[in-house]
Design a protein around this motif. Structure first.
Motif: not given
Length: 335
Positions: A116-125, A141-149, A273-278, A330-334
């Motif tokens: 909801s912040q004007k300075f955030v890209d919704r496709e890069k969260i 992340a298993s249901i919220d696909v808005r989480i891109k990484a 399905t999103q990229p995952k770092l453990i 995060f820089k690569e995946k977002l």
């Protein structure tokens, strides 16, 4: 938003990073308290990648999650460190209650806020969970696909540890005793009309009976304390004490295992399905939990085991937390 007043963060503050007090609501009506970190040389009109961060389980945003948020803001991200519902400065008439469903929802509410912040890209969260909130963020992340990484640090499966014990040590007899204990706790709360505090990972005495306490960690470490207790004591009571932290100064509501018994976490993490770092420590007592989760995850995924790092080393030890890896991921995946 507002500037921080009476700043109580327990890590070294970078005065070049703007941090603001924020509040936002989850879909259950809890008002979550957060610290929003803006990158150095923040530019109005620019759209930034953003990361929601929470954990460890029982900690507050002034502890490890704030350190992660500040450091990743130094590296160009908008970050949000937040207290889970009913803990820290977040709302809830009942205090210090843990819930698998609500804590998972809190990550999605953080995504709502960031988007909801004007300075955030919704496709890069992205989202990052530390310790016990790592199991919650994977579930989110298993249901919220808005989480891109999605990333975890010293991931700890809270449902597994409550049900099965550390290193799968809990017996069926102990589980049955715990059910009786939880039933007794609920009757006590009915009769008293007040909450009862207790351990979220229930210990048992030499006679096999549940142990009670009104504080998670002692004020002084007893002689001969086990390595895990010693490690948590040295972080929460010594170098990162915070009066609002459950682990530093309080204890969980004793009914907290109830939800985790009935609704275990990470049931569908194979579907992420999103990229995952453990990320975990090679010497972390929780390492096997991270490895077990990693094995269940599907590509794209990456596992990083930090040499000579214990569980709490990755809470605040700047020479061991692999921030270069988190930044790269995060820089690569977002992008």
């Amino acid at each position: 938003m507002s500037q921080l007043a009476n700043d109580t963060r327990v890590f070294k503050i970078n005065p070049k990073i703007d941090v603001q007090n924020v509040r936002f609501e989850n879909r259950y009506g809890f008002i979550l308290a957060g610290h929003l970190y803006l990158p150095e040389n923040f530019e109005n009109g620019k759209k930034y990648a953003a990361i929601a961060i929470s954990g460890p389980f029982g900690a507050v945003k002034e502890q490890s999650s704030g350190l992660y948020a500040q450091t990743l803001a130094e590296r160009g991200f908008v970050t949000l460190a937040f207290d889970q519902s009913m803990t820290g400065e977040s709302s809830g008439d009942r205090r210090n209650v843990a819930s698998p469903d609500i804590f998972v929802e809190d990550f999605s509410a953080a995504v709502d806020f960031l988007g909801s912040q004007k300075f955030v890209d919704r496709e890069k969260i992205g989202a990052l969970g530390i310790c016990g909130l790592g199991s919650h963020v994977l579930t989110a992340a298993s249901i919220d696909v808005r989480i891109k990484a999605v990333a975890t640090s010293v991931m700890y499966d809270m449902a597994e540890s409550m049900w099965d014990g550390l290193n799968h040590s809990k017996t069926e007899a102990q589980r049955n005793k715990e059910k009786e204990y939880l039933a007794q706790i609920r009757w006590e709360e009915v009769d008293k009309g007040a909450q009862v505090g207790g351990y979220h990972e229930l210990p048992f005495d030499e006679n096999g009976n549940p142990v009670r306490s009104n504080k998670l960690l002692p004020e002084e470490l007893p002689e001969g304390a086990d390595p895990v207790t010693t490690e948590f004591f040295n972080y929460y009571v010594k170098r990162a004490y915070h009066p609002r932290s459950i682990n530093s100064a309080h204890i969980w509501d004793a009914t907290s295992p109830w939800g985790y018994y009935n609704f275990p976490l990470q049931q569908r993490i194979e579907k992420i399905t999103q990229p995952k770092l453990i990320v975990t420590g090679a010497k972390a007592h929780s390492r096997y939990m991270a490895e077990e989760a990693y094995e269940r995850l599907t590509d794209p995924k990456e596992l990083v085991e930090v040499p000579n790092a214990t569980h709490t080393d990755l809470y605040d030890q700047m020479d061991k937390i692999p921030f270069d890896k988190f930044e790269e991921f995060f820089k690569e995946k977002l992008k």
